[in-house]
Design an enzyme around this catalytic site. Structure first.
Site, PDB file in Angstrom:
ATOM      1  N   GLU A  44       1.042  -1.303   0.128  1.00  0.00           N
ATOM      2  CA  GLU A  44       0.242  -0.023   0.084  1.00  0.00           C
ATOM      3  C   GLU A  44       0.718   1.303  -0.030  1.00  0.00           C
ATOM      4  O   GLU A  44       0.724   1.931  -0.879  1.00  0.00           O
ATOM      5  CB  GLU A  44      -0.764  -0.388   0.916  1.00  0.00           C
TER       6      GLU A  44
ATOM      7  N   GLU B  57      -3.102 -10.192   3.362  1.00  0.00           N
ATOM      8  CA  GLU B  57      -3.871  -9.739   4.917  1.00  0.00           C
ATOM      9  C   GLU B  57      -5.564 -10.501   4.940  1.00  0.00           C
ATOM     10  O   GLU B  57      -5.798 -10.934   6.732  1.00  0.00           O
ATOM     11  CB  GLU B  57      -4.914  -8.265   5.155  1.00  0.00           C
TER      12      GLU B  57
END
Ligand code: CO8
Length: 260
Positions: free
Chosen positions: A114, A134
């Protein structure tokens, strides 16, 4: 600036910020996010800085994600604050107004990918592994990953990476449009330096307008974005960089941009 988790060094107009938690693969805890936020603000306001390079310390990772140990015991309210802290940092990088390069020599996972996606150019070694793992932790990307991935690579790739959670190699990441360049590990620093040096001597105002048009413009309806581009184009003519760039072309010399 006093930093525990960052190394900051300048070479000419290039500021290199190294995330320096190698023993934890540079995992992003709140303290590191705070320091990086302050470092980006400093870079934004320092006219001597024209390019920022973000790198990770150690052999293994650019960044292996948000700090799972720190996250494990968060309440929902604390998680919301952590996500917002990360998202606002990513947005401040994306809207810095100066090019930011991610140097990815190893893992860029979860919050690490990210962070890389908030940068404007991503230069990676063939050893890099990128992913949004995740889901395996019962989580989702929370620092803007679901949104930047879909914008950079499209819905199919975003769903594949986020739902399956498996990291991909640099070659596949480049095919998806996630990486700007992929080079052999021993060539990575030279490639990053060459691109950073080129950007350091480019016209700062033009780069600022290009970043704004591409990043902000691509979020607007086309007519609005085109009007934004016209305005930015005209603004270039109000500054000295455009005069210098065109004059240098006519005089057959290299331009020397002062950033105005
Ligand atoms: N968080 C905390 N510590 C970490 C992390 C991490 N993300 N990644 C690695 N470490 C630590 C390890 O615990 C280990 O510490 P220690 O030596 O004290 O045990 C050290 O770094 C070295 O790691 P490994 O021994 O695991 O190294 P390996 O080479 O065996 O494995 C891997 C490397 C495959 C990268 C492995 O470390 C790994 O899988 N790491 C986690 C990757 C991951 O799942 N990342 C996503 C995290 S979640 C996230 O980023 C969400 C972002 C949005 C948050 C929004 C919140 C609201």
């Amino acid at each position: 600036m006093d930093c525990t988790h960052l190394l900051i060094e300048d070479t000419g107009a290039v500021r290199r910020i190294t995330l320096n938690r190698a023993d934890k693969l540079n995992a992003l805890n709140r303290a590191l996010l705070g320091e990086l936020g302050s470092a980006m603000q400093q870079a934004r306001h320092d006219d001597a800085v024209r390019v920022v390079v973000l790198a990770g310390a150690g052999e293994k990772a650019f960044v292996a994600g948000a700090d799972i140990t720190e996250m494990a015991d968060l309440t929902a309210a604390q998680a919301q604050a952590f996500s917002q802290q990360g998202q606002s940092l990513m947005r401040s990088i994306e809207t810095l107004g100066k090019p930011v390069l991610a140097r990815i020599h190893g893992y860029a996972l979860g919050g690490g990918l990210e962070l890389a996606m908030a940068c404007h150019l991503r230069i990676a070694s063939t050893r890099a592994r990128l992913g949004q793992p995740e889901v395996g932790l019962g989580l989702i990307p929370g620092f803007g990953g679901t949104q930047r991935l879909v914008r950079l690579c499209g819905r199919a790739a975003a769903l594949e990476l986020c739902l399956l959670g498996a990291p991909i190699d640099a070659q596949r990441a480049q095919q998806l449009g996630l990486l700007t360049r992929v080079v052999a590990p021993e060539a990575l620093d030279a490639e990053v330096d060459a691109i950073a040096t080129q950007l350091a001597s480019a016209a700062p105002q033009a780069m600022r307008h290009i970043l704004a048009c591409v990043i902000e413009g691509s979020e607007c309806a086309l007519d609005q974005a085109l009007a934004f581009e016209t305005q930015a184009f005209a603004l270039c003519f109000a500054g000295s960089d455009m005069r210098e760039g065109t004059r240098a072309f006519i005089e057959r010399r290299k331009p020397l941009f002062d950033g105005h």
